[in-house]
Scaffold this active site. Structure first.
Site, PDB file in Angstrom:
ATOM      1  CG  HIS A 141      -7.892  -4.778  -8.510  1.00  0.00           C
ATOM      2  ND1 HIS A 141      -7.040  -4.641  -8.859  1.00  0.00           N
ATOM      3  CD2 HIS A 141      -8.504  -3.242  -8.806  1.00  0.00           C
ATOM      4  CE1 HIS A 141      -6.421  -3.517  -9.232  1.00  0.00           C
ATOM      5  NE2 HIS A 141      -8.130  -2.763  -9.171  1.00  0.00           N
ATOM      6  CG  ASP A 177      -6.828  -5.878  -2.034  1.00  0.00           C
ATOM      7  OD1 ASP A 177      -7.059  -4.517  -1.563  1.00  0.00           O
ATOM      8  OD2 ASP A 177      -7.062  -5.898  -3.088  1.00  0.00           O
ATOM      9  CD  GLN A 185     -12.590  -0.211  -3.022  1.00  0.00           C
ATOM     10  OE1 GLN A 185     -13.515   0.221  -2.620  1.00  0.00           O
ATOM     11  NE2 GLN A 185     -12.037  -0.169  -4.475  1.00  0.00           N
ATOM     12  CE  LYS A 188      -8.607   1.737  -4.435  1.00  0.00           C
ATOM     13  NZ  LYS A 188      -8.474   1.838  -5.830  1.00  0.00           N
ATOM     14  CB  CYS A 244      -8.187  -3.844 -12.287  1.00  0.00           C
ATOM     15  SG  CYS A 244      -8.419  -2.532 -13.597  1.00  0.00           S
TER      16      CYS A 244
END
Lengths: 141, 414
Positions: free
Chosen positions: B128, B205, B208, B231, B369
């Protein structure tokens, strides 16, 4: 009522008869297929309309005091809108194009369902067409 | 009749999210854009409302009752968050505005004290923009070089390239656990030991990844891990930077002001201990309270059940899309979680998503993104489907029916 105004009224009626947003979008996609094809070599960066979320190419010319445009986009729904704009403006006197009040997008479901980014982008396309018409018109508005 | 995936009582779960029953454009909503943001259960809404209604006072500032209550409530969430990801201590949990804020904090801190001219940082083509642009800027500020691990045709990281880049002794490897476009699950259990063997710390990261499987930062052995509240059924505007204690102690703060100082003089100031030295200004108190409520909600629902249901739903989407001959699914990674993206042949992703939206199906379109990832596939955009545990097979079937209608439309046009 100008020729453009009358054409817009007909368009608005036509779209309102279609019913819901999906049908209106589907119709725009059908119209997209009727937009004359712009050759890949004509889709230059110089013809890209700046500020559009979708890519829109615009090639305009003034002939015998009248407005003509070729247009294309990477998005079918936008191509449908380009077809409608072309139908409204092509072959009309430049001064009439420059002075036209484009309202069919607001009067149908098209504008509302586009979202702010695309609405702004279509606004840039209309502005580019009308600026070109104004600059090339002998009758300055 | 097809049996729905029921590892828990889906109707009961769905009642926790009243927004799921709303309609859009006069049609039943099928919300399949959970990779962008998830819906918020009543319990989280109630917790946020209660904070504003009954507590509200600022944290770490006052000695009065409400301030102490607010402080205690926020610190309790820090404690619970540490437990949720199995951090060694709550001091390793920094509250931020979200994953982007977390990565920017780390990148700013790295460029101010760790990275020197000629140093190297690695990130990947899959990231991202939030895990790419901050490192580009950190390298620009410090004079370091940014190396990129590229992807295979399947949409997986080229681990041979990573090994070669690690030979250059980089100062950090920043990598997504799960791709926000392809859903590729990167094998961090293999990657992190390789990086550590080369003396390179790893920032994960996990935006997700949080609903995909158990997040255990000690088992993972990562040095940093970032995620967002919104999220994982929490509010927007709140997130977490986990940092291994020795790293957080070593890094300098990235922003300055109230709440993060130890002693202030007109000429010079000293800073508070971790994690407070990274939390300048009034934090998003109600957001943090909401995050805590969201973590408790997920735990009460059952994390293994959530992971299983999300995996089954995504498998179902993958199968349904894979059976269609009119679209191309991006990538074919060995393990996919959370997201699957595709393009309908002959139609831009914008057209497809807009038509689906008119049918009540909410999916995301565009570059997500992640422009370098899309360029790898010679694309500028894709349609992305990201189910969450509260979705049903019927909602995925609604997506497929929508695609059928679009296909019929395109057939008529041809």
């Amino acid at each position: 009522m100008s020729g453009i105004d009358a054409a817009q009224e007909a368009l608005i009626d036509e779209f309102q008869e279609l019913g819901d947003g999906f049908e209106q979008y589907a119709y725009l996609i059908e119209l997209a297929a009727m937009l004359p094809i712009m050759a890949p070599e004509e889709k230059t960066d110089g013809r890209l309309v700046r500020g559009c979320h979708s890519r829109v190419w615009l090639d305009m010319r003034a002939q015998d005091g009248r407005f003509y445009a070729m247009a294309d986009s990477d998005t079918l729904i936008i191509k449908g809108v380009l077809y409608l704009l072309k139908k409204l403006f092509d072959g009309r006197p430049l001064a009439e194009v420059a002075a036209a009040e484009v309202r069919f997008l607001e009067k149908t479901e098209i504008s509302a369902t586009f979202g702010p980014d695309r609405q702004k982008g279509i606004g840039y396309v209309i502005r580019a067409m009308q600026s070109f018409a104004a600059e090339n018109s002998v009758e300055k508005p | 009749m097809r049996k729905d995936l029921s590892v828990f009582d889906i109707e009961t779960v769905r009642r926790d999210f009243p927004i799921l029953s709303r309609s859009v454009h006069g049609r039943k909503l099928a919300y399949l854009d959970n990779g962008a943001t998830t819906f918020v259960p009543e319990r989280v809404l109630a917790a946020v409302e209660e904070q504003y209604r009954s507590f509200q006072a600022n944290v770490h500032r006052g000695v009065h009752y409400l301030s102490e209550q607010s402080t205690e409530r926020v610190e309790r969430v820090r404690f619970e968050t540490a437990g949720f990801i199995n951090a060694n201590s709550p001091e390793e949990i920094v509250f931020t505005s979200g994953t982007t804020g977390s990565i920017n904090l780390a990148a700013r801190a790295f460029s101010d004290g760790i990275l020197q001219q000629g140093d190297r940082v690695i990130t990947t083509q899959m990231e991202h923009h939030s895990n790419l642009v901050p490192w580009q800027e950190a390298c620009r500020r410090s004079g370091a070089e940014l190396d990129i691990v590229h992807m295979t045709d399947e949409g997986e990281l080229d681990l041979n390239e990573l090994s070669r880049l690690l030979e250059k002794r980089p100062k950090l490897f920043a990598v997504a656990w799960v791709s926000n476009v392809l859903g590729t699950v990167n094998p961090l259990e293999r990657i992190i030991p390789i990086a550590h063997a080369a003396g390179c710390p790893v920032l994960v990261d996990a935006a997700q990844a949080m609903r995909h499987g158990c997040v255990d930062v000690q088992a993972l052995d990562c040095d940093f891990l970032c995620f967002s509240g919104h999220k994982i059924m929490g509010p927007t505007g709140v997130g977490v930077l986990y940092g291994r204690r020795e790293w957080l102690e070593r890094l300098t703060p990235a922003s300055f002001g109230g709440g993060m100082i130890d002693e202030v003089d007109t000429k010079k100031s000293t800073f508070a201990e971790i994690p407070f030295k990274f939390e300048a200004g009034t934090p998003n108190i109600a957001g943090i309270i909401g995050l805590g409520a969201a973590l408790r909600y997920l735990k009460d629902l059952g994390l293994p059940e959530i992971y299983a249901r999300e995996a089954e739903l995504l498998t179902y989407v993958g199968r349904m899309l894979g059976e269609r001959g009119d679209l191309d699914v991006l990538g074919s990674p060995a393990e996919r979680a959370g997201a699957i993206s595709f393009n309908v042949r002959g139609l831009s992703c914008y057209d497809a998503a807009k038509l689906l939206d008119q049918l009540g199906v909410a999916v995301r379109s565009g570059h997500h993104c992640a422009q370098p990832l899309l360029k790898r596939f010679s694309l500028t955009g894709a349609v992305r489907v990201t189910p969450a545990f509260y979705n049903t097979r019927e909602e995925i079937d609604a997506l497929c029916s929508g695609l059928d209608r679009i296909a019929a439309l395109l057939d008529n046009k041809r």
